[in-house]
Design an enzyme around this catalytic site. Sequence first.
Site, PDB file in Angstrom:
ATOM      1  N   GLY A 145       0.730  -1.184  -0.044  1.00 28.83           N
ATOM      2  CA  GLY A 145      -0.021  -0.068  -0.029  1.00 28.83           C
ATOM      3  C   GLY A 145       0.837   1.262   0.254  1.00 28.83           C
ATOM      4  CB  SER A 146       4.366   2.308  -0.966  1.00 28.28           C
ATOM      5  OG  SER A 146       4.341   2.001  -2.202  1.00 28.28           O
ATOM      6  CG  ASN A 147       1.266   3.652  -5.683  1.00 35.68           C
ATOM      7  OD1 ASN A 147       1.675   4.643  -6.175  1.00 35.68           O
ATOM      8  ND2 ASN A 147       1.891   2.326  -6.034  1.00 35.68           N
ATOM      9  CG  MET A 179      -1.340  -8.312  -6.552  1.00 33.48           C
ATOM     10  SD  MET A 179      -0.321  -7.190  -7.665  1.00 33.48           S
ATOM     11  CE  MET A 179       0.441  -8.685  -8.360  1.00 33.48           C
ATOM     12  NE  ARG A 180      -8.448 -11.300  -5.363  1.00 34.83           N
ATOM     13  CZ  ARG A 180      -8.340 -12.630  -5.460  1.00 34.83           C
ATOM     14  NH1 ARG A 180      -8.719 -13.284  -6.505  1.00 34.83           N
ATOM     15  NH2 ARG A 180      -7.708 -13.383  -4.413  1.00 34.83           N
ATOM     16  CG  ASN A 233      -4.037  -0.881 -12.470  1.00 41.94           C
ATOM     17  OD1 ASN A 233      -3.880  -0.909 -11.092  1.00 41.94           O
ATOM     18  ND2 ASN A 233      -3.236  -1.550 -13.168  1.00 41.94           N
ATOM     19  CG  HIS A 237       1.493  -1.787 -15.427  1.00 46.40           C
ATOM     20  ND1 HIS A 237       1.567  -3.040 -14.957  1.00 46.40           N
ATOM     21  CD2 HIS A 237       2.415  -1.989 -16.262  1.00 46.40           C
ATOM     22  CE1 HIS A 237       2.054  -3.902 -15.588  1.00 46.40           C
ATOM     23  NE2 HIS A 237       2.930  -3.105 -16.611  1.00 46.40           N
ATOM     24  CG  ASP A 271      -1.455  -4.316 -16.797  1.00 42.77           C
ATOM     25  OD1 ASP A 271      -2.339  -3.655 -15.746  1.00 42.77           O
ATOM     26  OD2 ASP A 271      -0.756  -5.200 -16.586  1.00 42.77           O
ATOM     27  CD  GLN A 314       9.797  10.071 -10.720  1.00 38.55           C
ATOM     28  OE1 GLN A 314       9.000  10.863 -10.948  1.00 38.55           O
ATOM     29  NE2 GLN A 314      10.730  10.022  -9.994  1.00 38.55           N
TER      30      GLN A 314
HETATM   31  C1  GRF Z   1       2.994  -0.901  -7.758  1.00 40.02           C
HETATM   32  O1  GRF Z   1       4.352  -0.791  -8.349  1.00 40.02           O
HETATM   33  C2  GRF Z   1       1.953  -0.548  -8.882  1.00 40.02           C
HETATM   34  O2  GRF Z   1       2.583   0.100  -9.978  1.00 40.02           O
HETATM   35  C3  GRF Z   1       1.754  -2.243  -9.019  1.00 40.02           C
HETATM   36  O3  GRF Z   1       1.758  -2.677  -7.757  1.00 40.02           O
HETATM   37  C4  GRF Z   1       2.548  -2.062  -6.902  1.00 40.02           C
HETATM   38  C5  GRF Z   1       2.027  -1.938  -5.762  1.00 40.02           C
HETATM   39  O4  GRF Z   1       2.783  -1.252  -4.759  1.00 40.02           O
HETATM   40  N1  GRF Z   1       0.275  -2.221  -9.755  1.00 40.02           N
HETATM   41  P1  GRF Z   1       1.994  -0.682  -3.264  1.00 40.02           P
HETATM   42  O5  GRF Z   1       1.250  -1.594  -2.895  1.00 40.02           O
HETATM   43  O6  GRF Z   1       1.490   0.456  -3.637  1.00 40.02           O
HETATM   44  O7  GRF Z   1       3.365  -0.178  -2.635  1.00 40.02           O
END
Ligand code: GRF
Length: 222
Positions: free
Chosen positions: A16-18, A94-95, A111, A113, A149, A177
């Site tokens: 969950g870093s994003n 991841m689905r 999404n 990617h 994607d 980024q």
């Molecule tokens: C990221 O690299 C994103 O691009 C991909 O899965 C990873 C998720 O990372 N879809 P996080 O869980 O947000 O840290």
Amino acid sequence: MTARPFPLGVLASGRGSNLQAILDEIASGRLAAAVKVVVCDVADAFALDRARRAGVPAVFVDPRGPGGKAAYEQRITEVLREHGVELVVLAGYMRVCGPTLLAAFPGRIFNIHPSLLPAFPGLHVQRQALEHGARFSGCTVHFVDAGVDTGPIVAQAVVPVLDTDTEDSLAARILRQEHRVYPHAIRLFAEGRLRLEGRRVVVDAPAPGADDLALVQPPLPS
Ligand code: GRF
């Protein structure tokens, strides 16, 4: 009058870093949105902890529950609707989205990617970029469609691939980024600045100076 924060729902499966980058951008006042709920398909996903720490409802929906994928996505849809979500943000989910979720939020699922789509969709993308010998890679925010994607591209960030890179070092450079580009793309959507023309996403006010933007790798002599 202050506009109401734009209601987001985040789907995640892992660290969950994003999600954190989006929460931080909101907390800093740079993104006029609110994460209304975080839904995970993994009971102990760290993304759920991040949500709880930020005071956001954190919901585990079991993909192995009764009724198969359609019923699973229907349960997710109900949670998202209960929280008034207007944009679904996949962040390490991841689905592949099935027809139930796509129909519930048409043109309203993003999404991110970690490659410059359409190059290297799917899994192990940093390895794919390295093995191919690409000089640049990056990340892509796109609308989600029924493919993997393949949806219309909203925003991309480009990073160099260095001769010394490993999968991990390249992934880390791209991830930095991702954390900038995802909140930016969400802001454009929330402000109503994106328009679809076929599979092209048009941004109402393109960045000035973009005509002369170029990256060259290896770098040109200065
Ligand atoms: C990221 O690299 C994103 O691009 C991909 O899965 C990873 C998720 O990372 N879809 P996080 O869980 O947000 O840290």
